[in-house]
Design a protein around this motif. Structure first.
Motif, PDB file in Angstrom:
ATOM      1  N   VAL A 114     -32.091  -3.606 -27.978  1.00 17.52           N
ATOM      2  CA  VAL A 114     -32.736  -2.308 -28.176  1.00 17.52           C
ATOM      3  C   VAL A 114     -31.922  -1.449 -29.142  1.00 17.52           C
ATOM      4  O   VAL A 114     -32.487  -0.734 -29.981  1.00 17.52           O
ATOM      5  CB  VAL A 114     -32.920  -1.605 -26.820  1.00 17.52           C
ATOM      6  CG1 VAL A 114     -33.384  -0.167 -27.019  1.00 17.52           C
ATOM      7  CG2 VAL A 114     -33.932  -2.350 -25.967  1.00 17.52           C
ATOM      8  N   THR A 115     -30.594  -1.510 -29.030  1.00 16.36           N
ATOM      9  CA  THR A 115     -29.749  -0.735 -29.941  1.00 16.36           C
ATOM     10  C   THR A 115     -29.926  -1.191 -31.380  1.00 16.36           C
ATOM     11  O   THR A 115     -30.038  -0.374 -32.309  1.00 16.36           O
ATOM     12  CB  THR A 115     -28.273  -0.867 -29.522  1.00 16.36           C
ATOM     13  OG1 THR A 115     -28.121  -0.380 -28.189  1.00 16.36           O
ATOM     14  CG2 THR A 115     -27.382  -0.068 -30.453  1.00 16.36           C
ATOM     15  N   LEU A 116     -29.957  -2.508 -31.582  1.00 14.84           N
ATOM     16  CA  LEU A 116     -30.145  -3.026 -32.941  1.00 14.84           C
ATOM     17  C   LEU A 116     -31.486  -2.593 -33.518  1.00 14.84           C
ATOM     18  O   LEU A 116     -31.570  -2.162 -34.677  1.00 14.84           O
ATOM     19  CB  LEU A 116     -30.038  -4.547 -32.929  1.00 14.84           C
ATOM     20  CG  LEU A 116     -28.646  -5.128 -32.645  1.00 14.84           C
ATOM     21  CD1 LEU A 116     -28.721  -6.638 -32.545  1.00 14.84           C
ATOM     22  CD2 LEU A 116     -27.661  -4.724 -33.718  1.00 14.84           C
ATOM     23  N   PHE A 117     -32.537  -2.688 -32.714  1.00 15.30           N
ATOM     24  CA  PHE A 117     -33.857  -2.334 -33.210  1.00 15.30           C
ATOM     25  C   PHE A 117     -33.980  -0.836 -33.462  1.00 15.30           C
ATOM     26  O   PHE A 117     -34.581  -0.416 -34.449  1.00 15.30           O
ATOM     27  CB  PHE A 117     -34.923  -2.782 -32.206  1.00 15.30           C
ATOM     28  CG  PHE A 117     -35.453  -4.157 -32.488  1.00 15.30           C
ATOM     29  CD1 PHE A 117     -36.552  -4.348 -33.305  1.00 15.30           C
ATOM     30  CD2 PHE A 117     -34.831  -5.263 -31.945  1.00 15.30           C
ATOM     31  CE1 PHE A 117     -37.032  -5.623 -33.569  1.00 15.30           C
ATOM     32  CE2 PHE A 117     -35.298  -6.536 -32.202  1.00 15.30           C
ATOM     33  CZ  PHE A 117     -36.400  -6.721 -33.018  1.00 15.30           C
ATOM     34  N   SER A 118     -33.442  -0.022 -32.563  1.00  9.71           N
ATOM     35  CA  SER A 118     -33.659   1.424 -32.658  1.00  9.71           C
ATOM     36  C   SER A 118     -32.794   2.073 -33.732  1.00  9.71           C
ATOM     37  O   SER A 118     -33.285   2.885 -34.528  1.00  9.71           O
ATOM     38  CB  SER A 118     -33.388   2.075 -31.300  1.00  9.71           C
ATOM     39  OG  SER A 118     -32.054   1.812 -30.883  1.00  9.71           O
ATOM     40  N   ILE A 119     -31.521   1.721 -33.784  1.00 10.64           N
ATOM     41  CA  ILE A 119     -30.608   2.388 -34.714  1.00 10.64           C
ATOM     42  C   ILE A 119     -30.724   1.815 -36.120  1.00 10.64           C
ATOM     43  O   ILE A 119     -30.930   2.544 -37.098  1.00 10.64           O
ATOM     44  CB  ILE A 119     -29.153   2.291 -34.204  1.00 10.64           C
ATOM     45  CG1 ILE A 119     -28.998   3.091 -32.914  1.00 10.64           C
ATOM     46  CG2 ILE A 119     -28.184   2.799 -35.267  1.00 10.64           C
ATOM     47  CD1 ILE A 119     -27.599   3.054 -32.344  1.00 10.64           C
ATOM     48  N   PHE A 120     -30.619   0.492 -36.242  1.00 14.83           N
ATOM     49  CA  PHE A 120     -30.550  -0.109 -37.571  1.00 14.83           C
ATOM     50  C   PHE A 120     -31.898  -0.134 -38.275  1.00 14.83           C
ATOM     51  O   PHE A 120     -31.953  -0.425 -39.483  1.00 14.83           O
ATOM     52  CB  PHE A 120     -29.974  -1.517 -37.467  1.00 14.83           C
ATOM     53  CG  PHE A 120     -28.530  -1.534 -37.057  1.00 14.83           C
ATOM     54  CD1 PHE A 120     -27.543  -1.225 -37.968  1.00 14.83           C
ATOM     55  CD2 PHE A 120     -28.164  -1.813 -35.753  1.00 14.83           C
ATOM     56  CE1 PHE A 120     -26.204  -1.219 -37.595  1.00 14.83           C
ATOM     57  CE2 PHE A 120     -26.837  -1.809 -35.367  1.00 14.83           C
ATOM     58  CZ  PHE A 120     -25.846  -1.513 -36.288  1.00 14.83           C
ATOM     59  N   ALA A 121     -32.979   0.154 -37.556  1.00  8.62           N
ATOM     60  CA  ALA A 121     -34.269   0.310 -38.231  1.00  8.62           C
ATOM     61  C   ALA A 121     -34.484   1.731 -38.734  1.00  8.62           C
ATOM     62  O   ALA A 121     -35.281   1.948 -39.655  1.00  8.62           O
ATOM     63  CB  ALA A 121     -35.405  -0.084 -37.288  1.00  8.62           C
ATOM     64  N   GLU A 122     -33.799   2.710 -38.158  1.00  7.39           N
ATOM     65  CA  GLU A 122     -33.934   4.101 -38.578  1.00  7.39           C
ATOM     66  C   GLU A 122     -32.847   4.525 -39.555  1.00  7.39           C
ATOM     67  O   GLU A 122     -33.035   5.475 -40.313  1.00  7.39           O
ATOM     68  CB  GLU A 122     -33.893   5.026 -37.356  1.00  7.39           C
ATOM     69  CG  GLU A 122     -35.018   4.821 -36.354  1.00  7.39           C
ATOM     70  CD  GLU A 122     -36.363   5.292 -36.874  1.00  7.39           C
ATOM     71  OE1 GLU A 122     -36.382   5.991 -37.902  1.00  7.39           O
ATOM     72  OE2 GLU A 122     -37.377   4.963 -36.252  1.00  7.39           O
ATOM     73  N   ALA A 123     -31.709   3.839 -39.544  1.00  7.75           N
ATOM     74  CA  ALA A 123     -30.592   4.242 -40.413  1.00  7.75           C
ATOM     75  C   ALA A 123     -30.929   4.163 -41.901  1.00  7.75           C
ATOM     76  O   ALA A 123     -30.602   5.096 -42.653  1.00  7.75           O
ATOM     77  CB  ALA A 123     -29.361   3.390 -40.081  1.00  7.75           C
ATOM     78  N   PRO A 124     -31.566   3.098 -42.410  1.00 12.23           N
ATOM     79  CA  PRO A 124     -31.883   3.081 -43.857  1.00 12.23           C
ATOM     80  C   PRO A 124     -32.801   4.214 -44.278  1.00 12.23           C
ATOM     81  O   PRO A 124     -32.613   4.814 -45.348  1.00 12.23           O
ATOM     82  CB  PRO A 124     -32.561   1.720 -44.053  1.00 12.23           C
ATOM     83  CG  PRO A 124     -32.090   0.888 -42.922  1.00 12.23           C
ATOM     84  CD  PRO A 124     -31.941   1.821 -41.768  1.00 12.23           C
TER      85      PRO A 124
END
Length: 402
Positions: A262-272
């Motif tokens: 969930v952390t990978l999907f939520s953070i790294f999808a919004e960071a770019p």
């Protein structure tokens, strides 16, 4: 006299100093930078091309998939009574904003660039670029915090009282929405300094620093909380004792797996998306190098959309949700209406063998002497019914100690 009255009451829009920002133009194209009133080349799509059809298809999929996971969780009492699953429903509702409002409104703006309501364009800009990412990250933070409390209480062999659990779940459901509104609304609307007098346009004098602050507030606080709390939750989950008292029990190591995904999907999808938006706000140039950020912003938008489309499958990492697949739906909220496939089947496995063994009990009073010697092994009883044999070889029939 007329000229004197005009000079005494100058136009607030002309008197205000700030950057020009046309919300209608910004909403009608993928990215249309407007600086000092000079509009760059727009990239508007005003027909049902393949790209817009794909956008519509993804919007329908996001709505249907998240409705399916919400109905499934709320339709099973064994799932909806757990705070974790209610917080999953909250995350699903936040992701549905992309399919219900953001993508359909974007298609409307693209297909009708000359008919864009100013209020709708402002609302879309706020929800799509600031509010939805913030609520999504705060909702994930609430879920990770609940898993942290769950694993911590298991490690300390403590159980949360039902009243505290209910109140805590309600707070965790409301906090993402309240915090996002309190943090973002004042700052975002503080950047709108003055609007042009033309009622058909949506041109504003704005302060870009307020928009930059809104972008940072929508991403950094919740993502930083998730990024810090998720590893601690996974570490505690690995150190959790084997004997736990929560029912149903979450297997050891599962919280670490789910929080990581969930952390990978939520953070790294919004960071770019956040990074490109901040760079476009700070870089003021019209050369081809700077305008390439428009393509980068489009790619980051697709990453966000794909994240929302894939998120319903992430919850299948939880064993209780996987085990509940294939069972009947039960929307009753009473404690007595348990799920027919899980609770009833478990009860039958315990009661049916007892009913089958009861008629066999009265058939065994043939040798009452055996009841006096319960400590004697079964192999001795077998050889007592055999014909009499010499006493000496009886030692060979002793039970094997191994």
């Amino acid at each position: 006299m007329a000229n004197k009255s005009v000079s005494d009451n100058p136009d607030p829009f002309l008197a205000t100093r700030g950057s020009l920002f046309d919300f209608s133009q910004m909403a009608a194209v993928d990215w249309d930078d407007i600086h000092d009133g000079v509009q760059l080349t727009p990239r508007a799509y005003t027909s049902w091309n393949a790209l817009n059809i794909v956008r519509l298809g993804l919007a329908i999929w996001i709505i249907c998939s998240h409705i399916a996971i919400i109905v499934f969780v709320l339709g099973k009492q064994i799932l909806r009574t757990q705070p974790k699953n209610l917080l999953i429903v909250n995350v699903a509702v936040v992701n549905m904003l992309l399919g219900i409002f953001v993508l359909p409104a974007k298609l409307h703006f693209i297909l009708n660039p000359d008919d864009v309501s100013c209020n709708l364009a402002i609302a879309w800009d706020f929800i799509a670029n600031y509010f939805q990412p913030s609520v999504a990250l705060f909702a994930v933070l609430s879920l990770v915090f609940e898993r942290f409390v769950y694993v911590y209480t298991e490690k300390r062999q403590r159980k949360i009282k039902p009243v505290a659990q209910i109140l805590g779940t309600i707070v965790l459901l409301i906090v993402p929405w309240v915090f996002s509104c309190l943090f973002l609304l004042p700052v975002f609307f503080g950047g709108l300094l003055a609007r042009a007098n033309d009622p058909s346009s949506c041109l504003y004098k704005t302060d870009d620093h307020f928009f930059l602050a809104t972008q940072l507030l929508s991403f950094i606080p919740p993502s930083l909380g998730v990024f810090i709390l998720a590893p601690f939750t996974g570490l505690l989950d690995c150190l959790r004792p084997k004997s736990c008292f929560y029912q149903p029990l979450t297997p050891k190591g599962e919280s670490m797996t789910v929080t990581t995904v969930v952390t990978l999907f939520s953070i790294f999808a919004e960071a770019p998306f956040c990074t490109v938006r901040i760079l476009m706000m700070r870089l003021e140039c019209n050369n081809p190098y700077c305008t390439r950020f428009s393509e980068a912003l489009t790619v980051t938008w697709w990453v966000r959309i794909i994240k929302a489309a894939v998120f319903p499958f992430v919850w299948l990492f939880y064993t209780d949700i996987r085990d509940a697949m294939g069972c009947h739906m039960d929307f009753s909220m009473s404690d007595g209406d348990m799920d027919s496939d899980e609770e009833d089947e478990f009860e039958l496995k315990q009661t049916e063998p007892k009913e089958l063994e009861e008629p066999k009990k009265p058939e065994e009073p043939k040798e009452p002497e055996e009841q006096k010697e319960p400590e004697e092994p079964k192999e001795h009883k077998v050889y007592e019914n055999m014909p009499a044999q010499p006493r000496t070889p009886k030692v060979h029939f002793a039970p094997d100690t191994s």
